[in-house]
Design a protein around this motif. Structure first.
Motif, mmCIF file in Angstrom:
data_model
loop_
_atom_site.group_PDB
_atom_site.id
_atom_site.type_symbol
_atom_site.label_atom_id
_atom_site.label_comp_id
_atom_site.label_asym_id
_atom_site.label_seq_id
_atom_site.Cartn_x
_atom_site.Cartn_y
_atom_site.Cartn_z
ATOM 1 N N PRO A 167 0.807 -1.223 0.000
ATOM 2 C CA PRO A 167 0.000 0.000 0.000
ATOM 3 C C PRO A 167 0.846 1.282 0.000
ATOM 4 C CG PRO A 167 -0.950 -1.588 1.507
ATOM 5 C CD PRO A 167 0.368 -2.170 1.045
ATOM 6 N N GLY A 168 2.099 1.206 0.465
ATOM 7 C CA GLY A 168 2.954 2.409 0.471
ATOM 8 C C GLY A 168 3.777 2.572 -0.804
ATOM 9 N N VAL A 169 3.537 1.718 -1.783
ATOM 10 C CA VAL A 169 4.385 1.693 -2.984
ATOM 11 C C VAL A 169 3.557 2.059 -4.213
ATOM 12 C CG1 VAL A 169 5.662 0.111 -4.492
ATOM 13 C CG2 VAL A 169 5.953 -0.032 -2.014
ATOM 14 N N GLN A 170 4.115 2.947 -5.040
ATOM 15 C CA GLN A 170 3.363 3.357 -6.243
ATOM 16 C C GLN A 170 3.910 2.758 -7.539
ATOM 17 O OE1 GLN A 170 3.420 7.643 -6.003
ATOM 18 N NE2 GLN A 170 2.452 7.524 -3.988
ATOM 19 N N CYS A 171 5.162 2.286 -7.522
ATOM 20 C CA CYS A 171 5.742 1.760 -8.756
ATOM 21 C C CYS A 171 5.305 0.302 -8.943
ATOM 22 C CB CYS A 171 7.272 1.845 -8.697
ATOM 23 S SG CYS A 171 7.995 0.774 -7.472
ATOM 24 N N ALA A 172 5.569 -0.254 -10.121
ATOM 25 C CA ALA A 172 5.366 -1.690 -10.327
ATOM 26 C C ALA A 172 6.494 -2.439 -9.619
ATOM 27 C CB ALA A 172 5.368 -1.996 -11.817
ATOM 28 N N VAL A 173 6.165 -3.587 -9.051
ATOM 29 C CA VAL A 173 7.147 -4.365 -8.269
ATOM 30 C C VAL A 173 7.133 -5.810 -8.761
ATOM 31 C CG1 VAL A 173 7.722 -5.213 -5.953
ATOM 32 C CG2 VAL A 173 6.832 -2.890 -6.238
#
Ligand code: PEP
Length: 249
Positions: free
Chosen positions: A31-37
């Protein structure tokens, strides 16, 4: 604006127990990440990644693929097998594959094509050794490795691929390319592609890999042509990997 991607390369590390802990921590941190992982796991753990990540935004992939579709190639794993396990990405041409397992530019190009045939996104790794950099051959090496794939697959194939610039001297050494050094190579790759297909070049994701840590990720990812990272050692520590992903926000 290109969406950033941060991909972990676990190399030959992990166990069912360690992986479960790491993947659960990654899922909880998304939830704290905006990039693709994405995480590229050893082949035996693909089923585990598929079952643990199916309900998450974390993509999974592999670290190598055979250039052959099937047959008498003992020990090899085909692209269709990776697809059955839900892989999204597969690394091709990682420097350890090139230097330790004898993968030539031609073999890397064949693997790239085999991956795309099955709908996988190849992450094409390019990088020069320290000796090559010191001799002033960095761009020649990178462009030779890139051209081998373009000559075999056609430039349009890059539209459904990712490129990773990974200077060999920076992988696992703790020595990172400076943001300016990395940006120079990334820009040169994009310029080369723009000469062949200007539409495609602007959309291509070019990742940087080589001792990326939470402490240096923000500055690296702020460079105009750096679209995220390929992360080795720090991908095995959930807090570090998540901090690197957040640096790409
Ligand atoms: C890698 O294995 O691709 C890599 C970049 O490793 P590290 O981040 O440990 O340098």
């Amino acid at each position: 604006m290109r969406k950033k991607l941060v991909a972990g390369n676990w190399k030959m590390h992990g166990s069912l127990q360690q992986n479960a802990l790491l993947l659960e921590r990654l899922k909880a941190g998304m939830p704290g990440v905006q990039c693709a992982v994405a995480v590229c796991v050893p082949h035996p753990y693909l089923a585990q990644a598929q079952s643990l990540l199916a309900d998450s935004l974390v993509l999974w992939g592999a670290q190598s693929v055979s250039e052959h579709a099937s047959g008498a190639y003992t020990g090899e794993v085909s692209a269709s097998m990776l697809r059955e396990f839900g892989c999204h990405h597969v690394l091709v041409g990682h420097s350890e594959r090139r230097s330790l397992f004898g993968e030539t530019d031609a073999v890397v190009a064949a693997k790239f094509v085999a991956a795309q045939k099955e709908g996988l996104v190849p992450v094409l790794c390019l990088g020069e050794t320290l000796a090559e950099r010191e001799a002033g051959h960095t761009m020649a090496v990178i462009l030779r490795q890139l051209s081998a794939v373009i000559d075999h697959a056609g430039v349009v194939a890059l539209a459904s691929a990712v490129v990773a610039y990974e200077p060999v001297w920076a992988i696992g050494t703790g020595v990172t390319a400076s943001p300016a050094q990395a940006q120079e190579v990334h820009a040169a790759i994009r310029v080369r592609l723009a000469e062949l297909d200007s539409g495609l070049a602007g959309g291509l994701k070019i990742l940087y890999g080589g001792s990326v840590k939470p402490q240096n990720a923000v500055e690296l990812f702020a460079q105009a042509d750096i679209d995220g990272g390929l992360i080795g050692g720090a991908a095995l520590v959930a807090d570090d990997f998540l901090a690197i992903c957040q640096a790409a926000n």
